[in-house]
Scaffold this motif. Structure first.
Motif, PDB file in Angstrom:
ATOM      1  N   ARG A  15     -29.728 -16.615 130.446  1.00 43.54           N
ATOM      2  CA  ARG A  15     -28.747 -16.166 131.435  1.00 43.54           C
ATOM      3  C   ARG A  15     -27.605 -15.447 130.735  1.00 43.54           C
ATOM      4  O   ARG A  15     -27.078 -15.920 129.733  1.00 43.54           O
ATOM      5  CB  ARG A  15     -28.222 -17.356 132.220  1.00 43.54           C
ATOM      6  N   ALA A  16     -27.238 -14.297 131.263  1.00 42.65           N
ATOM      7  CA  ALA A  16     -26.123 -13.532 130.708  1.00 42.65           C
ATOM      8  C   ALA A  16     -24.820 -14.267 131.024  1.00 42.65           C
ATOM      9  O   ALA A  16     -24.688 -14.892 132.080  1.00 42.65           O
ATOM     10  CB  ALA A  16     -26.093 -12.132 131.316  1.00 42.65           C
ATOM     11  N   PRO A  17     -23.843 -14.210 130.132  1.00 49.90           N
ATOM     12  CA  PRO A  17     -22.566 -14.870 130.401  1.00 49.90           C
ATOM     13  C   PRO A  17     -21.837 -14.214 131.579  1.00 49.90           C
ATOM     14  O   PRO A  17     -22.102 -13.051 131.907  1.00 49.90           O
ATOM     15  CB  PRO A  17     -21.783 -14.690 129.099  1.00 49.90           C
ATOM     16  N   ALA A  18     -20.940 -14.958 132.183  1.00 58.20           N
ATOM     17  CA  ALA A  18     -20.211 -14.465 133.360  1.00 58.20           C
ATOM     18  C   ALA A  18     -19.477 -13.160 133.071  1.00 58.20           C
ATOM     19  O   ALA A  18     -19.325 -12.321 133.956  1.00 58.20           O
ATOM     20  CB  ALA A  18     -19.247 -15.531 133.860  1.00 58.20           C
ATOM     21  N   ASP A  19     -19.005 -12.974 131.839  1.00 56.70           N
ATOM     22  CA  ASP A  19     -18.296 -11.741 131.513  1.00 56.70           C
ATOM     23  C   ASP A  19     -19.233 -10.683 130.935  1.00 56.70           C
ATOM     24  O   ASP A  19     -18.793  -9.656 130.430  1.00 56.70           O
ATOM     25  CB  ASP A  19     -17.134 -12.008 130.556  1.00 56.70           C
ATOM     26  N   GLY A  20     -20.539 -10.923 131.040  1.00 50.97           N
ATOM     27  CA  GLY A  20     -21.541  -9.968 130.565  1.00 50.97           C
ATOM     28  C   GLY A  20     -21.794  -8.888 131.598  1.00 50.97           C
ATOM     29  O   GLY A  20     -21.142  -8.818 132.642  1.00 50.97           O
ATOM     30  N   GLU A  72     -32.484 -20.300 139.409  1.00 49.83           N
ATOM     31  CA  GLU A  72     -31.218 -19.795 139.969  1.00 49.83           C
ATOM     32  C   GLU A  72     -31.099 -19.965 141.478  1.00 49.83           C
ATOM     33  O   GLU A  72     -30.012 -20.202 141.979  1.00 49.83           O
ATOM     34  CB  GLU A  72     -31.044 -18.308 139.650  1.00 49.83           C
ATOM     35  N   ARG A  87     -27.302 -12.925 139.818  1.00 52.60           N
ATOM     36  CA  ARG A  87     -27.311 -13.490 138.474  1.00 52.60           C
ATOM     37  C   ARG A  87     -28.116 -12.566 137.571  1.00 52.60           C
ATOM     38  O   ARG A  87     -29.088 -11.944 138.016  1.00 52.60           O
ATOM     39  CB  ARG A  87     -27.945 -14.884 138.444  1.00 52.60           C
ATOM     40  N   TRP A  89     -30.233 -12.183 133.875  1.00 55.69           N
ATOM     41  CA  TRP A  89     -30.912 -12.801 132.731  1.00 55.69           C
ATOM     42  C   TRP A  89     -31.410 -11.667 131.843  1.00 55.69           C
ATOM     43  O   TRP A  89     -31.728 -10.574 132.331  1.00 55.69           O
ATOM     44  CB  TRP A  89     -32.079 -13.658 133.202  1.00 55.69           C
TER      45      TRP A  89
END
Length: 145
Positions: free
Chosen positions: A96-101, A49, A83, A85
């Protein structure tokens, strides 16, 4: 929802990766802080990252009740990049967690707030003489309230 209880939060030291100085902070919902395997997995995610340029970052490794959560954060002047994870409990297979996570839980936010305050005190309040070593040495919360 269960009642809020503080979680054990400790510095796991400062490490260097690809020219980055990285503070590692461990949080646990149980008795034991994240182990070497969990921290190693978090640092591998951080290596993926962190941008090519070197700098100062911090990584929060949280062994929670639902997952192993890793917050990878780095400073660029007065901006924090972040970021997330996650891995299933009992594994180190971080994704990696999604952007909306989720961004962070309340215990991770306490550690992030500590880092923000330390960054302001040691770096931003001293623009002519930033104390990067002081920032890296600033210990996170001993018991997250």
């Amino acid at each position: 929802m269960t009642p809020y209880r503080p979680r054990r939060t400790r510095s796991l030291g400062v490490t260097e990766t690809r020219g980055w100085n990285v503070k590692v902070i461990g949080i646990t919902a149980g008795q034991d802080l994240p182990d070497d395997f969990e921290v190693e997995a978090a640092m591998l995610a951080a290596e993926r990252e962190l941008p090519e340029r070197a700098g100062i970052a911090f990584v929060v490794v949280h062994r929670g009740t639902e997952a192993l959560c890793v917050n990878i954060c780095w400073w660029q002047a007065d901006i924090l990049y972040h970021r997330v994870w996650r891995a299933g409990l009992g594994t180190t297979e971080l994704v990696r967690a999604p952007a909306d996570g989720p961004a962070a839980c309340v215990w991770e936010l306490l550690a992030i707030d500590h880092e923000r305050r330390a960054w302001v005190r040691h770096v931003l309040a001293r623009p002519d003489d930033p104390d990067y070593l002081g920032y890296l040495a600033a210990d996170p919360l001993v018991e997250a309230a």
